[in-house]
Design a protein around this motif. Structure first.
Motif, PDB file in Angstrom:
ATOM      1  N   ALA A 103     -10.976   6.578  25.810  1.00  0.00           N
ATOM      2  CA  ALA A 103     -10.927   7.046  24.410  1.00  0.00           C
ATOM      3  C   ALA A 103     -12.332   7.379  23.921  1.00  0.00           C
ATOM      4  O   ALA A 103     -12.541   8.365  23.206  1.00  0.00           O
ATOM      5  N   GLN A 106     -13.443  10.689  25.490  1.00  0.00           N
ATOM      6  CA  GLN A 106     -12.728  11.830  24.907  1.00  0.00           C
ATOM      7  C   GLN A 106     -13.245  12.128  23.497  1.00  0.00           C
ATOM      8  O   GLN A 106     -13.425  13.292  23.123  1.00  0.00           O
ATOM      9  N   LEU A 165      -9.773   4.943  18.609  1.00  0.00           N
ATOM     10  CA  LEU A 165      -8.535   4.405  19.185  1.00  0.00           C
ATOM     11  C   LEU A 165      -7.866   3.446  18.213  1.00  0.00           C
ATOM     12  O   LEU A 165      -8.545   2.639  17.565  1.00  0.00           O
ATOM     13  N   ALA A 188      -1.256   7.382  13.990  1.00  0.00           N
ATOM     14  CA  ALA A 188      -2.055   8.025  15.045  1.00  0.00           C
ATOM     15  C   ALA A 188      -1.884   9.542  14.984  1.00  0.00           C
ATOM     16  O   ALA A 188      -2.860  10.297  15.079  1.00  0.00           O
ATOM     17  N   ASN A 194      -6.086   8.723  19.331  1.00  0.00           N
ATOM     18  CA  ASN A 194      -5.435   8.092  20.474  1.00  0.00           C
ATOM     19  C   ASN A 194      -4.917   6.724  20.057  1.00  0.00           C
ATOM     20  O   ASN A 194      -5.486   6.058  19.180  1.00  0.00           O
ATOM     21  N   HIS A 196      -3.316   3.212  21.875  1.00  0.00           N
ATOM     22  CA  HIS A 196      -2.961   2.444  23.079  1.00  0.00           C
ATOM     23  C   HIS A 196      -1.972   1.345  22.733  1.00  0.00           C
ATOM     24  O   HIS A 196      -2.222   0.549  21.822  1.00  0.00           O
ATOM     25  N   THR A 227      -0.496   7.253  23.167  1.00  0.00           N
ATOM     26  CA  THR A 227      -1.209   8.094  24.132  1.00  0.00           C
ATOM     27  C   THR A 227      -1.564   7.367  25.424  1.00  0.00           C
ATOM     28  O   THR A 227      -1.854   8.002  26.436  1.00  0.00           O
ATOM     29  N   SER A 228      -1.591   6.023  25.402  1.00  0.00           N
ATOM     30  CA  SER A 228      -1.803   5.295  26.657  1.00  0.00           C
ATOM     31  C   SER A 228      -1.130   3.933  26.559  1.00  0.00           C
ATOM     32  O   SER A 228      -0.908   3.416  25.463  1.00  0.00           O
ATOM     33  N   TYR A 248      -1.464   7.276  30.993  1.00  0.00           N
ATOM     34  CA  TYR A 248      -1.840   8.148  29.865  1.00  0.00           C
ATOM     35  C   TYR A 248      -0.745   9.188  29.674  1.00  0.00           C
ATOM     36  O   TYR A 248      -0.085   9.594  30.647  1.00  0.00           O
ATOM     37  N   ARG A 249      -0.622   9.657  28.439  1.00  0.00           N
ATOM     38  CA  ARG A 249       0.436  10.635  28.142  1.00  0.00           C
ATOM     39  C   ARG A 249       0.250  11.928  28.939  1.00  0.00           C
ATOM     40  O   ARG A 249       1.209  12.611  29.256  1.00  0.00           O
ATOM     41  N   ARG A 253      -6.097  13.293  29.333  1.00  0.00           N
ATOM     42  CA  ARG A 253      -6.537  11.985  28.801  1.00  0.00           C
ATOM     43  C   ARG A 253      -6.968  11.074  29.946  1.00  0.00           C
ATOM     44  O   ARG A 253      -7.956  10.370  29.862  1.00  0.00           O
TER      45      ARG A 253
END
Ligand SMILES: Cc1ncc(COP(=O)(O)O)c(C=O)c1O
Length: 415
Positions: A103, A106, A165, A188, A194, A196, A227-228, A248-249, A253
């Motif tokens: 995260a 990114q 995140l 989110a 992102n 988690h 997303t994760s 991860y989606r 990512r």
């Protein structure tokens, strides 16, 4: 001259004599047991692949296959589609560390974030603290609601332009409840962040509870905005220690997790996670146990663990002097001493109950705040939970009669 192998084995056995005896169902922490047959499959896989090295899957294509199969199965459990991608890691902590690291990378690449923070409930696992410490990320802890679940509005208020995140857990460790994942997912999406979901504990159990027809709150990739996710196989996957999966989606990512360099004299070096050399043992164990158990095996083990957890929750709720912190959403629960209504302080020191249980050979976790005992209930406890309830009742009565105080204990140690 070294010692004979038999002598070495005898020394190993002697050294382990004082260790937690988790196979007899008297330990409610740190270890998971699905019975001798599953254990034998896991042990054999470790024996065969323990010295194989997952650092280079070109040299050990077997491990690549095992990892791909394990991640594909985990993706199914987590409700992810074919665009999702993941890796095996050495455990929940490594999965979480990597989620934070990815995260951060990114957010640097996409938004030039320079002083990152993670917004997470006070219940999220200590591993997030470790991740933030390692990567110099601010941990923005938000107090949970009275029902121990994440406070979505307060978390939303804690977000700023440096947030990288959001975190929720399914379930969180301390009280065993699932955070409001659907509502956090909406936050989110609205803030393009992102998110988690830590399903290290619940990723297997919740999946098989759902398949068994139980009503489970939204908890996985089927929730928009997630997303994760992390799920540990060395917990309710009943594999050898050292096996977790992060998913991860999408592949982009996931790409922020990996590391590649040629900035040394040894040539191109790439690795998916924190470790360099990586034992093939836990990877092979996870694959072998998954194959051996299949869906039916996991469904049955989940039923047993869930039955035991609910029986224990019922007994604690009915036990004078104890307060169950929350009904377990999966198989974890915590309880403390009830409050004295006149002083608003606990009726007794619950840590002394853990001490009294330990004298009788039962091991539970101690935690706080507030001072509580914690049980990670798994399949083996279906056989021992009734006996444990008797021991717990006896321990509580003894402590209340004596006003004993107990040691606080630690979840993990540094020696
Ligand atoms: C919810 C949750 N997340 C993460 C972890 C960390 O897992 P590990 O100890 O495998 O690193 C745990 C461990 O109990 C946990 O309960």
């Amino acid at each position: 001259m070294g010692a004979a192998a038999d002598e070495v084995f005898a020394s190993l056995d002697r050294a382990g004599l004082d260790d937690l005896r988790w196979k007899d169902g008297r330990a409610f922490s740190l270890a998971y047991y699905a019975g001798p047959e599953v254990q034998a499959v896991s042990d054999e896989a470790v024996r065969r692949f323990g010295s194989a090295n997952g650092l280079n899957a070109d040299a050990f294509p077997s491990l690549r296959t095992f990892q791909n199969d394990v991640v594909a199965t985990a993706r199914g459990w987590l409700g992810a589609d074919d665009s999702a991608a993941g890796f095996m890691t050495s455990g929940g902590t490594e999965s979480i560390i990597l989620a934070v690291k990815a995260a951060r990378e990114q957010a640097r690449a996409d938004r030039s974030v320079h002083s990152p923070n993670v917004v997470l409930p006070t219940s999220a696992h200590a591993a997030f603290e470790k991740a933030c410490h390692y990567f110099d990320v601010e941990s923005r802890r938000v107090t949970v609601r009275d029902d121990w679940r994440a406070d979505v509005r307060a978390m939303e208020e804690a977000i700023d332009d440096q947030t990288i995140l959001l975190v929720g857990s399914a379930p969180q460790y301390p009280q065993g409840v699932v955070d409001p994942i659907a509502e956090l997912g909406e936050v989110a999406v609205a803030h393009r962040l992102n998110f988690h979901v830590d399903a290290c504990m619940g990723g297997v159990t919740l999946a098989f509870m759902e398949r068994d027809g139980e009503v489970v709150p939204p908890w996985n990739f089927r929730v928009p905005g997630v997303t994760s996710m992390s799920v540990d196989l060395h917990k309710y996957g009943y594999s050898a220690k050292g096996a977790s999966v992060i998913v991860y989606r999408d592949k982009r990512r996931r790409s922020f997790q990996t590391f590649v360099t040629d900035n040394w004299l040894g040539g191109l070096y790439g690795s998916s996670g924190i470790l360099g050399t990586k034992s093939g043992g836990p990877i092979a164990s996870a694959w072998a146990v998954m194959r051996f158990l299949g869906d039916d095996g996991y469904r049955e083990l989940t039923r047993r663990a869930r039955r035991a957890a609910l029986a224990l929750a019922d007994a604690i709720e009915a036990m004078p002097g104890l307060e169950l912190r929350a009904r377990p959403d999966s198989t974890l629960l915590a309880f403390g001493a009830a409050l004295d209504p006149s002083t608003d302080t606990p009726l007794f020191d619950v840590a002394a109950v853990a001490d009294a249980l330990w004298v009788e050979g039962w091991y539970v976790d101690r935690q706080g705040p507030p001072p509580s005992l914690h049980c990670t209930v798994n399949a083996i406890h279906d056989r021992t939970v009734d006996e444990f309830v008797v021991a717990l009742r006896g321990a509580v009565e003894k402590v209340r009669a004596s006003s004993a105080t107990g040691a606080s204990g630690a979840y993990g140690t540094i020696d």
